[in-house]
Write an enzyme that holds these catalytic residues in place. Structure first.
Site, PDB file in Angstrom:
ATOM      1  CG  ASP A  49      -0.139  -0.333   2.511  1.00  0.00           C
ATOM      2  OD1 ASP A  49       1.103  -0.112   2.533  1.00  0.00           O
ATOM      3  OD2 ASP A  49      -0.756  -0.818   3.470  1.00  0.00           O
ATOM      4  CD  GLU A  92       1.041  -6.712   3.273  1.00  0.00           C
ATOM      5  OE1 GLU A  92       0.950  -5.474   3.331  1.00  0.00           O
ATOM      6  OE2 GLU A  92       1.952  -7.359   3.828  1.00  0.00           O
ATOM      7  CD  GLU A 142       0.599   4.267   4.598  1.00  0.00           C
ATOM      8  OE1 GLU A 142      -0.302   4.909   5.190  1.00  0.00           O
ATOM      9  OE2 GLU A 142       1.789   4.610   4.639  1.00  0.00           O
ATOM     10  CG  HIS A 176       7.276   4.233   9.794  1.00  0.00           C
ATOM     11  ND1 HIS A 176       6.481   4.421   8.690  1.00  0.00           N
ATOM     12  CD2 HIS A 176       7.162   2.934  10.104  1.00  0.00           C
ATOM     13  CE1 HIS A 176       5.933   3.271   8.367  1.00  0.00           C
ATOM     14  NE2 HIS A 176       6.321   2.356   9.202  1.00  0.00           N
ATOM     15  NE  ARG A 201       3.839  11.131   3.862  1.00  0.00           N
ATOM     16  CZ  ARG A 201       4.971  10.632   3.379  1.00  0.00           C
ATOM     17  NH1 ARG A 201       5.311   9.395   3.631  1.00  0.00           N
ATOM     18  NH2 ARG A 201       5.766  11.383   2.644  1.00  0.00           N
ATOM     19  CG  HIS A 236      11.579   5.451   9.130  1.00  0.00           C
ATOM     20  ND1 HIS A 236      11.778   6.421   8.179  1.00  0.00           N
ATOM     21  CD2 HIS A 236      10.835   4.498   8.533  1.00  0.00           C
ATOM     22  CE1 HIS A 236      11.174   6.062   7.049  1.00  0.00           C
ATOM     23  NE2 HIS A 236      10.606   4.888   7.243  1.00  0.00           N
TER      24      HIS A 236
HETATM   25  C1  UD1 Z   1       6.889   4.856   3.373  1.00  0.00           C
HETATM   26  C2  UD1 Z   1       5.476   4.441   2.976  1.00  0.00           C
HETATM   27  C3  UD1 Z   1       4.776   3.743   4.154  1.00  0.00           C
HETATM   28  C4  UD1 Z   1       5.626   2.626   4.706  1.00  0.00           C
HETATM   29  C5  UD1 Z   1       7.011   3.127   5.020  1.00  0.00           C
HETATM   30  C6  UD1 Z   1       7.891   1.995   5.457  1.00  0.00           C
HETATM   31  C7  UD1 Z   1       4.301   5.913   1.390  1.00  0.00           C
HETATM   32  C8  UD1 Z   1       3.490   7.121   1.238  1.00  0.00           C
HETATM   33  N1  UD1 Z   1       4.697   5.630   2.639  1.00  0.00           N
HETATM   34  O1  UD1 Z   1       6.774   5.853   4.376  1.00  0.00           O
HETATM   35  O2  UD1 Z   1       3.543   3.215   3.703  1.00  0.00           O
HETATM   36  O3  UD1 Z   1       5.017   2.141   5.867  1.00  0.00           O
HETATM   37  O4  UD1 Z   1       7.586   3.723   3.857  1.00  0.00           O
HETATM   38  O5  UD1 Z   1       9.025   2.434   6.123  1.00  0.00           O
HETATM   39  O6  UD1 Z   1       4.576   5.228   0.431  1.00  0.00           O
HETATM   40  N2  UD1 Z   1      14.530   8.364   3.882  1.00  0.00           N
HETATM   41  C9  UD1 Z   1      15.887   8.302   3.668  1.00  0.00           C
HETATM   42  N3  UD1 Z   1      16.436   7.102   3.317  1.00  0.00           N
HETATM   43  C10 UD1 Z   1      15.711   5.959   3.197  1.00  0.00           C
HETATM   44  C11 UD1 Z   1      14.328   6.039   3.429  1.00  0.00           C
HETATM   45  C12 UD1 Z   1      13.757   7.257   3.753  1.00  0.00           C
HETATM   46  O7  UD1 Z   1      16.601   9.287   3.779  1.00  0.00           O
HETATM   47  O8  UD1 Z   1      16.270   4.908   2.885  1.00  0.00           O
HETATM   48  C13 UD1 Z   1      13.947   9.677   4.248  1.00  0.00           C
HETATM   49  C14 UD1 Z   1      13.881  10.648   3.061  1.00  0.00           C
HETATM   50  O9  UD1 Z   1      14.089  11.937   3.518  1.00  0.00           O
HETATM   51  C15 UD1 Z   1      12.425  10.483   2.605  1.00  0.00           C
HETATM   52  C16 UD1 Z   1      11.729  10.295   3.948  1.00  0.00           C
HETATM   53  O10 UD1 Z   1      12.612   9.479   4.693  1.00  0.00           O
HETATM   54  O11 UD1 Z   1      11.984  11.585   1.882  1.00  0.00           O
HETATM   55  C17 UD1 Z   1      10.364   9.684   3.909  1.00  0.00           C
HETATM   56  O12 UD1 Z   1      10.309   8.530   3.080  1.00  0.00           O
HETATM   57  P1  UD1 Z   1       8.910   8.145   2.376  1.00  0.00           P
HETATM   58  O13 UD1 Z   1       9.109   6.904   1.585  1.00  0.00           O
HETATM   59  O14 UD1 Z   1       8.351   9.315   1.694  1.00  0.00           O
HETATM   60  O15 UD1 Z   1       7.932   7.876   3.602  1.00  0.00           O
HETATM   61  P2  UD1 Z   1       7.955   6.815   4.770  1.00  0.00           P
HETATM   62  O16 UD1 Z   1       7.488   7.496   5.988  1.00  0.00           O
HETATM   63  O17 UD1 Z   1       9.260   6.118   4.786  1.00  0.00           O
HETATM   64  N1  UDP Z   2      12.753  -3.451   9.867  1.00  0.00           N
HETATM   65  C1  UDP Z   2      14.113  -3.576   9.623  1.00  0.00           C
HETATM   66  N2  UDP Z   2      14.981  -2.722  10.246  1.00  0.00           N
HETATM   67  C2  UDP Z   2      14.556  -1.768  11.105  1.00  0.00           C
HETATM   68  C3  UDP Z   2      13.158  -1.627  11.325  1.00  0.00           C
HETATM   69  C4  UDP Z   2      12.286  -2.476  10.682  1.00  0.00           C
HETATM   70  O1  UDP Z   2      14.542  -4.444   8.865  1.00  0.00           O
HETATM   71  O2  UDP Z   2      15.395  -1.041  11.634  1.00  0.00           O
HETATM   72  C5  UDP Z   2      11.829  -4.363   9.179  1.00  0.00           C
HETATM   73  C6  UDP Z   2      10.797  -5.039  10.048  1.00  0.00           C
HETATM   74  O3  UDP Z   2      11.301  -6.214  10.644  1.00  0.00           O
HETATM   75  C7  UDP Z   2       9.708  -5.320   9.043  1.00  0.00           C
HETATM   76  C8  UDP Z   2       9.768  -4.115   8.121  1.00  0.00           C
HETATM   77  O4  UDP Z   2      11.082  -3.579   8.272  1.00  0.00           O
HETATM   78  O5  UDP Z   2      10.006  -6.465   8.267  1.00  0.00           O
HETATM   79  C9  UDP Z   2       8.726  -3.110   8.493  1.00  0.00           C
HETATM   80  O6  UDP Z   2       8.989  -1.927   7.811  1.00  0.00           O
HETATM   81  P1  UDP Z   2       8.415  -0.532   8.261  1.00  0.00           P
HETATM   82  O7  UDP Z   2       8.088  -0.561   9.712  1.00  0.00           O
HETATM   83  O8  UDP Z   2       9.368   0.479   7.765  1.00  0.00           O
HETATM   84  O9  UDP Z   2       7.100  -0.389   7.388  1.00  0.00           O
HETATM   85  P2  UDP Z   2       5.594  -0.926   7.515  1.00  0.00           P
HETATM   86  O10 UDP Z   2       5.635  -2.395   7.738  1.00  0.00           O
HETATM   87  O11 UDP Z   2       4.942  -0.177   8.620  1.00  0.00           O
HETATM   88  O12 UDP Z   2       4.995  -0.557   6.212  1.00  0.00           O
END
Ligand code: UD1
Ligand code: UDP
Length: 383
Positions: free
Chosen positions: A98, A120, A134, A210, A212, A243
């Site tokens: 999602d 999923e 999501e 993490h 939103r 995160h």
């Molecule tokens: C995204 C997904 C959320 C999921 C989550 C898992 C959307 C809208 N949200 O949210 O559904 O649960 O991922 O973790 O698709 N960033 C880095 N390096 C990384 C990853 C992130 O620097 O490897 C920083 C960047 O500044 C980026 C920000 O995190 O812009 C947010 O990342 P983003 O993918 O937009 O949103 P998440 O909160 O991670």
């Molecule tokens: N996870 C990981 N390292 C971390 C935190 C989470 O590998 O430091 C794994 C966790 O075990 C799970 C997945 O990341 O498999 C969950 O991702 P996240 O919480 O970012 O997203 P969500 O599941 O809420 O979409």
């Protein structure tokens, strides 16, 4: 007959953890050419998973920017996907879950009139704004998809309620397949700090946060609750891989950093995280994936959200919603820290989300749907 070209598309950490085992399973089938396109909506956190699962993408859109918005992610994914689809010419595109990558991947497949399989599928809260974005992403993907790989019977029923009756398979969640490859009794952590935590003597609480919809006041409440739990319970060590989102990091720095026995560490590679979860006492999280993994490892979970699209583990008694109010989080966590009976009632291993054979079922279902296999795979029955 030509091989069926199946392109898996993913971009964030959780999608990668749940799709890498499937990419590998598809590659093991002689009838399938398994292709992998990453959007890199997450850059570092995606690359870490690709390394753990030794997955090399065929196409990398490399879209991530700091503090990206939903619109920038979606538009950059769409433009990049045009090129990836033209280059790799898939017969079927698989998207997962999602995220914005999921939605844009499915929409782009539709624009190119390529069939879509949704891995999923069928999770719902029925609240448009929670989780945000999501819930709407997965509903929109449901409208586009041709094949639906539902982790549970309950997920399938959600789709039936929306009038989606064709192409449904109950497979279990591929996250359980992933866990089976990562968790080991004799695991030695590469992050040395984790080898020296007092697992037996103190209670190790594993935390992630993490979402939103928790940005702002709810995230502040969560951080203050975590601080209070650490301050009030000297027998607790709190481990929190933070995160990389700057919004999350700011909240952590402002409200939690400096609290006693709180280990704020960088995101962990998936194998490190899974093995830490297997050794911890309790999980506090707003993550989706952790609600599926921790029950399989017999660890109680308090979900710091107002709702969940994963009611199966709540019904099984291993997951509880504790909301986003500071006092509620502290009260529920301290009960599990101090009351052995309350803890024991939640700490039992259940597997409502799978038996580790979800990828096999999905590959079989794809082959059957494309007329390359005589028998429809049996649905996952759950436990
Ligand atoms: C995204 C997904 C959320 C999921 C989550 C898992 C959307 C809208 N949200 O949210 O559904 O649960 O991922 O973790 O698709 N960033 C880095 N390096 C990384 C990853 C992130 O620097 O490897 C920083 C960047 O500044 C980026 C920000 O995190 O812009 C947010 O990342 P983003 O993918 O937009 O949103 P998440 O909160 O991670
Ligand atoms: N996870 C990981 N390292 C971390 C935190 C989470 O590998 O430091 C794994 C966790 O075990 C799970 C997945 O990341 O498999 C969950 O991702 P996240 O919480 O970012 O997203 P969500 O599941 O809420 O979409």
């Amino acid at each position: 007959m030509d091989k069926l070209r199946v392109m898996s598309v993913f971009g964030t950490r959780p999608e990668a953890i749940k799709m890498c085992p499937l990419v590998r399973e598809l590659a093991s089938r002689p009838e399938i050419e398994s292709l992998c396109c990453v959007t890199a909506q997450h850059r570092q956190m995606l690359d870490s998973v690709l390394e753990v699962f030794r997955c090399t993408p065929d196409y990398d859109l490399n879209i991530m920017t700091p503090r990206q918005t939903l619109s920038t992610i979606t538009s950059k994914c769409l433009l990049g996907m045009d090129e990836a689809i033209d280059a790799l010419k898939p017969d079927l595109i698989l998207v997962h879950g999602d995220t914005s990558t999921t939605f844009a991947g499915a929409l782009s497949a539709f624009y190119h009139q390529v069939k879509v399989g949704h891995v999923e599928a069928g999770l719902r809260t029925w609240d448009k704004y929670s989780p945000f974005p999501e819930e709407m992403n997965r509903k929109l993907v449901s409208a586009i998809a041709d094949l639906y790989f539902c982790p549970t019977e309950n997920n399938r029923n959600n789709l039936l309620k929306e009038g989606i009756t064709e192409g449904l398979f109950v497979t279990g969640n591929t996250v359980i397949d992933a866990l089976k490859t990562t968790v080991r009794d004799d695991y030695h952590f590469a992050t040395d700090e984790l080898n020296h935590l007092p697992y037996g003597e103190r209670k190790v609480l594993l935390v992630t946060c993490h979402r939103r919809e928790n940005y702002g006041e709810p995230m502040k409440n969560i951080m203050l609750a975590l601080r209070q739990i650490a301050e009030e319970n000297p027998d607790v060590e709190l481990v929190y891989p933070v995160h990389l989102s700057p919004v999350v990091r700011e909240a952590v720095d402002k409200y939690l950093r400096g609290a006693p026995r709180v280990h704020l560490i960088d995101p962990l590679p998936a194998d490190e995280m899974h093995n830490l979860m297997a050794r911890c006492y309790l999980v506090l999280t707003d993550s989706g994936g952790l609600q599926e993994e921790a029950p399989a490892l017999g660890k109680p979970v308090l979900v710091m959200r107002r709702e969940t699209e994963r009611p199966e583990a709540v019904a099984a008694g291993t997951v509880k919603l504790c909301g986003v109010v500071q006092d509620d989080i502290v009260t529920m966590a301290e009960r599990l820290i101090r009351d052995k009976d309350a803890y024991r009632a939640m700490a039992h291993a259940v597997n409502p989300y799978g038996d580790g054979r979800a990828c096999q079922r999905i590959a079989d279902a794809i082959l059957w749907s494309f007329g390359r296999r005589a028998e429809r795979p049996a649905d996952y029955q759950g436990k």
